[in-house]
Design a protein around this motif. Structure first.
Motif, PDB file in Angstrom:
ATOM      1  N   SER A  50      -6.628 -13.007  -3.974  1.00 41.64           N
ATOM      2  CA  SER A  50      -5.588 -14.030  -3.963  1.00 41.64           C
ATOM      3  C   SER A  50      -5.608 -14.784  -5.286  1.00 41.64           C
ATOM      4  N   ALA A  51      -4.443 -15.014  -5.866  1.00 43.14           N
ATOM      5  CA  ALA A  51      -4.224 -15.716  -7.142  1.00 43.14           C
ATOM      6  C   ALA A  51      -4.505 -14.849  -8.371  1.00 43.14           C
ATOM      7  N   ALA A  52      -5.057 -13.645  -8.186  1.00 41.49           N
ATOM      8  CA  ALA A  52      -5.278 -12.739  -9.317  1.00 41.49           C
ATOM      9  C   ALA A  52      -3.992 -11.950  -9.579  1.00 41.49           C
ATOM     10  N   ASN A  53      -3.872 -11.403 -10.775  1.00 40.03           N
ATOM     11  CA  ASN A  53      -2.696 -10.602 -11.100  1.00 40.03           C
ATOM     12  C   ASN A  53      -2.784  -9.230 -10.441  1.00 40.03           C
ATOM     13  N   ALA A  54      -1.693  -8.847  -9.798  1.00 39.27           N
ATOM     14  CA  ALA A  54      -1.584  -7.534  -9.155  1.00 39.27           C
ATOM     15  C   ALA A  54      -0.678  -6.651  -9.993  1.00 39.27           C
ATOM     16  N   THR A  55      -1.065  -5.407 -10.192  1.00 35.94           N
ATOM     17  CA  THR A  55      -0.207  -4.430 -10.844  1.00 35.94           C
ATOM     18  C   THR A  55       0.514  -3.674  -9.747  1.00 35.94           C
ATOM     19  N   VAL A  56       1.842  -3.852  -9.683  1.00 38.92           N
ATOM     20  CA  VAL A  56       2.658  -3.269  -8.617  1.00 38.92           C
ATOM     21  C   VAL A  56       3.394  -2.040  -9.140  1.00 38.92           C
ATOM     22  N   TYR A  57       3.231  -0.926  -8.442  1.00 40.29           N
ATOM     23  CA  TYR A  57       3.906   0.322  -8.777  1.00 40.29           C
ATOM     24  C   TYR A  57       5.168   0.424  -7.921  1.00 40.29           C
ATOM     25  N   PRO A  58       6.252   0.913  -8.502  1.00 37.64           N
ATOM     26  CA  PRO A  58       7.513   0.959  -7.760  1.00 37.64           C
ATOM     27  C   PRO A  58       7.549   2.074  -6.722  1.00 37.64           C
ATOM     28  N   LEU A  59       8.418   1.896  -5.735  1.00 39.25           N
ATOM     29  CA  LEU A  59       8.704   3.002  -4.822  1.00 39.25           C
ATOM     30  C   LEU A  59       9.358   4.094  -5.668  1.00 39.25           C
ATOM     31  N   ASP A  60       9.437   5.312  -5.178  1.00 35.53           N
ATOM     32  CA  ASP A  60       9.874   6.497  -5.936  1.00 35.53           C
ATOM     33  C   ASP A  60       8.761   6.988  -6.855  1.00 35.53           C
ATOM     34  N   SER A  61       7.514   6.759  -6.453  1.00 35.47           N
ATOM     35  CA  SER A  61       6.350   7.289  -7.152  1.00 35.47           C
ATOM     36  C   SER A  61       5.330   7.658  -6.075  1.00 35.47           C
ATOM     37  N   THR A  62       4.129   8.045  -6.449  1.00 38.21           N
ATOM     38  CA  THR A  62       3.135   8.488  -5.468  1.00 38.21           C
ATOM     39  C   THR A  62       2.009   7.481  -5.312  1.00 38.21           C
ATOM     40  N   ASN A  63       1.854   6.979  -4.095  1.00 39.66           N
ATOM     41  CA  ASN A  63       0.754   6.085  -3.752  1.00 39.66           C
ATOM     42  C   ASN A  63      -0.414   6.975  -3.348  1.00 39.66           C
ATOM     43  N   ALA A  64      -1.423   7.066  -4.214  1.00 42.40           N
ATOM     44  CA  ALA A  64      -2.565   7.951  -3.974  1.00 42.40           C
ATOM     45  C   ALA A  64      -3.802   7.173  -3.525  1.00 42.40           C
ATOM     46  N   ALA A  65      -3.606   5.970  -2.982  1.00 44.11           N
ATOM     47  CA  ALA A  65      -4.741   5.139  -2.574  1.00 44.11           C
ATOM     48  C   ALA A  65      -4.755   4.930  -1.061  1.00 44.11           C
ATOM     49  N   LEU A  66      -4.258   5.899  -0.307  1.00 43.66           N
ATOM     50  CA  LEU A  66      -4.202   5.789   1.154  1.00 43.66           C
ATOM     51  C   LEU A  66      -5.210   6.742   1.789  1.00 43.66           C
ATOM     52  N   THR A  67      -5.380   6.643   3.078  1.00 42.53           N
ATOM     53  CA  THR A  67      -6.259   7.561   3.809  1.00 42.53           C
ATOM     54  C   THR A  67      -5.618   7.902   5.146  1.00 42.53           C
ATOM     55  N   GLY A  68      -6.033   9.019   5.721  1.00 42.22           N
ATOM     56  CA  GLY A  68      -5.637   9.377   7.076  1.00 42.22           C
ATOM     57  C   GLY A  68      -4.215   9.862   7.254  1.00 42.22           C
TER      58      GLY A  68
END
Length: 176
Positions: A104-122
């Motif tokens: 919380s309060a730190a900078n987040a790097t946000v990737y747009p939709l229409d790309s691949t989220n490779a940080a998921l599981t299951g």
């Protein structure tokens, strides 16, 4: 002798032969003229790329802690754009996702939709996924005929490429 992270080469420096190594990340102007080397992932570090080349991302402060791979929602927070967890239960559509956890309060790097989220599981390869709660995904769309879903967001996010990768689409959302 310490192991170098990149391949070396021989060069003449001040009249003597010296072994030099490519740089895997740039410190800016101090590294001008040096030979670039691929990083541990086999790719050039973003710091080696020219301005405007690389991942299309938006950096914004997080208004809450966000876990790796979570889908996020842009919102106004004290007059500035911030990010928070996307959630189908409270009107927070997914505008993108983060690859790395952010406090919380730190900078987040946000990737747009229409790309691949490779940080998921299951995930099930080939399966379709929709926005769930707390930045997560679900494998079944919300039923518009179910009165319990009134006011919730139904947003299709994409198709699983593997158990950890979701190829996302920017298909918009429907408020039920």
């Amino acid at each position: 002798m310490a192991t170098q992270p990149t391949q070396g080469f021989l060069a003449r420096v001040a009249g003597k032969t010296k072994q030099l190594f490519g740089v895997a990340a740039s410190a800016g102007a101090a590294d001008a003229g040096k030979i670039a080397a691929l990083g541990p992932d086999g790719r050039f570090d973003q710091s080696l790329m020219p301005a405007g080349i690389g991942a299309s991302t938006i950096v914004a402060p997080a208004s809450e802690a966000i876990g790796a791979g979570k889908f996020v929602n842009f919102h106004a927070n004290g007059g500035a754009m911030s990010v928070r967890l996307a959630d189908n239960s409270n009107g927070r559509q997914a505008d993108g996702y983060v690859k790395d956890a952010v406090a919380s309060a730190a900078n987040a790097t946000v990737y747009p939709l229409d790309s691949t989220n490779a940080a998921l599981t299951g995930l099930t390869p080939g399966g379709r996924y929709w926005l769930g709660t707390a930045g997560g995904v679900i494998n079944t769309p919300l039923d518009a005929a179910d009165a319990a879903n009134a006011g919730r967001i139904c947003q299709e996010l994409g198709t699983a490429k593997s158990a950890t990768e979701l190829v996302t689409d920017d298909l918009g959302y429907v408020t039920l």
